[in-house]
Design a protein around this motif. Structure first.
Motif, mmCIF file in Angstrom:
data_model
loop_
_atom_site.group_PDB
_atom_site.id
_atom_site.type_symbol
_atom_site.label_atom_id
_atom_site.label_comp_id
_atom_site.label_asym_id
_atom_site.label_seq_id
_atom_site.Cartn_x
_atom_site.Cartn_y
_atom_site.Cartn_z
ATOM 1 N N ARG A 94 66.143 -4.067 27.513
ATOM 2 C CA ARG A 94 65.780 -2.876 26.807
ATOM 3 C C ARG A 94 65.926 -1.548 27.598
ATOM 4 O O ARG A 94 66.019 -1.585 28.786
ATOM 5 N N GLU A 95 66.376 -0.524 27.060
ATOM 6 C CA GLU A 95 66.632 0.615 27.695
ATOM 7 C C GLU A 95 65.162 1.602 27.840
ATOM 8 O O GLU A 95 64.215 1.404 26.958
ATOM 9 N N ARG A 96 65.208 1.992 28.930
ATOM 10 C CA ARG A 96 63.906 2.857 29.216
ATOM 11 C C ARG A 96 64.423 4.152 30.037
ATOM 12 O O ARG A 96 65.230 4.435 30.766
ATOM 13 N N ALA A 97 63.472 5.173 29.723
ATOM 14 C CA ALA A 97 63.629 6.487 30.691
ATOM 15 C C ALA A 97 62.336 6.826 31.030
ATOM 16 O O ALA A 97 61.433 7.239 30.146
ATOM 17 N N LEU A 124 46.744 11.154 43.057
ATOM 18 C CA LEU A 124 47.096 11.459 41.321
ATOM 19 C C LEU A 124 48.447 10.914 40.969
ATOM 20 O O LEU A 124 49.219 11.051 41.549
ATOM 21 N N ASN A 125 48.323 9.925 39.802
ATOM 22 C CA ASN A 125 49.548 9.465 39.524
ATOM 23 C C ASN A 125 49.803 9.885 38.094
ATOM 24 O O ASN A 125 48.920 9.576 37.126
ATOM 25 N N GLN A 126 51.261 10.276 37.822
ATOM 26 C CA GLN A 126 51.412 10.671 36.446
ATOM 27 C C GLN A 126 52.644 9.779 35.953
ATOM 28 O O GLN A 126 53.414 9.653 36.720
ATOM 29 N N PHE A 127 52.320 9.252 34.643
ATOM 30 C CA PHE A 127 53.282 8.547 34.252
ATOM 31 C C PHE A 127 54.093 8.904 32.839
ATOM 32 O O PHE A 127 53.119 9.303 31.883
ATOM 33 N N ASN A 128 55.185 9.082 32.549
ATOM 34 C CA ASN A 128 56.036 9.787 31.579
ATOM 35 C C ASN A 128 56.911 8.793 31.312
ATOM 36 O O ASN A 128 57.637 8.154 31.708
ATOM 37 N N ASP A 129 56.767 8.199 29.698
ATOM 38 C CA ASP A 129 57.856 7.549 28.887
ATOM 39 C C ASP A 129 58.404 8.373 28.170
ATOM 40 O O ASP A 129 57.929 8.749 26.946
ATOM 41 N N ILE A 134 55.308 9.572 25.817
ATOM 42 C CA ILE A 134 53.883 9.045 26.251
ATOM 43 C C ILE A 134 53.692 9.897 27.799
ATOM 44 O O ILE A 134 54.559 9.469 28.530
ATOM 45 N N THR A 135 52.665 10.397 27.873
ATOM 46 C CA THR A 135 52.386 10.845 29.156
ATOM 47 C C THR A 135 50.664 10.405 29.315
ATOM 48 O O THR A 135 50.037 10.628 28.599
#
Length: 492
Positions: A94-97, A124-129, A134-135
């Motif tokens: 699967r592709e992801r960015a 502090l941890n920031q996740f972006n999809d 999604i953030t």
């Protein structure tokens, strides 16, 4: 006869090596030593080593202070295909960015008593999809973390034992190096002074032999001396000319070596003055030994070497097995907005004890321990012998110094006697009371006595600065050469 004495005096008082029109500067032994300590390449190297050891000590001290660190991963972007296991066990790519950004701010405090580390952190941890828009945020709002090895070798504790000794040793070594530079300067000084004396002797002898040759030639012409004596005098004259040439070369070589050592680049000529004014003091053996024990770097080095041997035994003991305790307490939270992180955070506790104990090592730990203990005993034996050798060196140097003071007085008197004897022999030769052979014997004795006197002065001053270096005490001024309370550099 008066013309002969005037000619000889002029040649002795006017060195032939001084070029016409050049300025001649006079340097004493103290001048040369001061220049060597201030500007010689050896002194600059010693100064640099002193500075290097100071900053090494400052680095050691900083290991016990709290450290504030900011680390993270900004940004951590990733666009790729990744495998996903399907329900039937196959893989689908699967592709992801995505981007995963982490920032952590923490303060660490080493615990010297136990060898552990205590830290206070916030991150502090920031996740972006980006494909799914999604953030999400995750944060440890506050965290206290302890990492404590159990029954392990404590490097911080042993550094506190060893490093202050090493720094103290380096400060004393610097003073000893400067005294050693003084000692080398004495050798270079007297090498030039010997060459100056030799050229004065050679010029004196050349003028003297030239006059004697003319006298013998006149006597030969009137038949009052033999051809054999005339040839003997002529041969002596030729040797005197050769001695002057060699003495000039030796002087230039010695001066070049002195210039190189003390960093003199001036082109002006210089002359060295004879240091015949000796300091009047006596050295008591007990005092010399006491000053050496209290001041020399060697005795600090003995303590350091013993501590290092004990450190290696402790290191070997701590490597038998490994046990580590980690524990933390704090608060963390997650949310889709930054404000969500501070609403009703969760309590966070973690405790972990890890261990690594060898069940069968075929005597590996035992061999490591026995090796360290054997090295410690060997080190103790070597240090004990070094202490004996060092004290013996002090005893020998003190006795040698006292002997050399008396020898200077003896050779000075011998020089005066030999000079007076030569003057008498010269007068008797001029009136025909003695032959050329007896005059040459008196001349050789005069030259030998002068060189012996200069050699005795050289030995005395060399021993004087050796004694200063071995005790770090100036007996002539009754003062310590090293201040134990002094810092090498001021803290910037």
């Amino acid at each position: 006869m008066n013309k002969l004495f005037a000619l000889i005096l002029a040649l002795v008082m006017t060195p032939a090596i001084v070029a016409l029109g050049q300025t001649t500067r006079n340097f004493s032994l103290e001048n040369i030593i001061q220049r060597a300590k201030a500007q010689s390449p050896a002194s600059l190297q010693a100064e640099t080593r002193k500075e290097n050891r100071y900053w090494q000590y400052r680095f050691f001290k900083s290991n016990y202070n709290p450290q504030v660190r900011l680390n993270g991963n900004v940004p951590g972007f990733n666009r790729d295909f990744f495998p996903v296991v399907q329900e039937d066990g196959t893989l689908a790519f699967r592709e992801r960015a995505q981007a995963n950004t982490l920032v952590n701010l923490g303060m660490e405090q080493p615990i010297a008593l136990t060898g552990g580390n205590l830290s206070i952190n916030t991150n502090l941890n920031q996740f972006n999809d980006f494909d799914r828009s999604i953030t999400e945020y995750n944060s440890t709002l506050f965290n206290v973390f302890l990492n404590q090895p159990l029954f392990a070798f404590n490097q911080l504790k042993w550094d506190q034992e060893v490093e202050p000794l090493r720094y103290e040793e380096s400060k004393r070594e610097y003073v000893e190096e400067m005294e050693f530079i003084s000692r080398i300067a004495v050798d270079r000084f007297f090498a030039v002074l010997d060459a100056q004396i030799n050229i004065q002797i050679a010029q004196f002898n050349l003028a003297n032999n030239d006059t004697i040759y003319k006298i013998e030639l006149g006597r030969y012409n009137i038949g009052t001396t033999s051809e054999d004596k005339l040839l003997q005098v002529e041969l002596q004259l030729l040797r005197s000319e050769q001695d002057v040439s060699q003495a000039n070369l030796d002087l230039e070589t010695a001066k070049l070596q002195l210039r190189t050592f003390i960093g003199i680049n001036e082109e002006d000529e210089f002359l060295l003055t004879l240091p015949d004014a000796l300091p009047d003091f006596s050295v008591r053996l007990g005092e010399a030994l006491e000053y050496a024990r209290n001041n020399r770097s060697d005795f600090v080095a003995f303590q350091r070497r013993k501590a290092e041997a004990e450190q290696e035994v402790a290191r070997a003991r701590g490597q038998r097995f490994q046990t580590n305790l980690t524990a933390s307490i704090g608060w963390n939270n997650r949310g889709f907005d930054l404000g969500d992180l501070y609403e009703d955070p969760n309590s966070q506790q973690r405790v972990n004890v890890s261990f690594n104990v060898p069940i069968m090592d075929w005597g590996r730990n035992k061999a490591r321990m026995r090796t360290a203990m054997a090295n410690q005993r060997l080190n103790d034996y070597i240090i004990a012998q070094d202490e004996i050798n060092f004290e013996q060196e002090i005893i020998t140097e003190v006795r040698r110094f006292e002997m050399l003071k008396g020898q200077v007085n003896i050779t000075r008197k011998a020089d005066e006697v030999a000079q007076a004897r030569y003057n008498v022999a010269q007068n008797r030769y001029l009136i025909g009371k003695i032959d050329i052979t007896n005059l040459n014997i008196a001349l050789e004795e005069k030259d030998r006595a002068k060189r012996s006197y200069v050699a005795a002065l050289r030995s005395f001053w060399s021993a004087y600065y050796d004694l200063r270096r071995l005790t770090l005490y100036d007996f002539s001024q009754n003062r310590l050469l090293y201040n134990p309370d002094s810092e090498v550099f001021e803290t910037n």
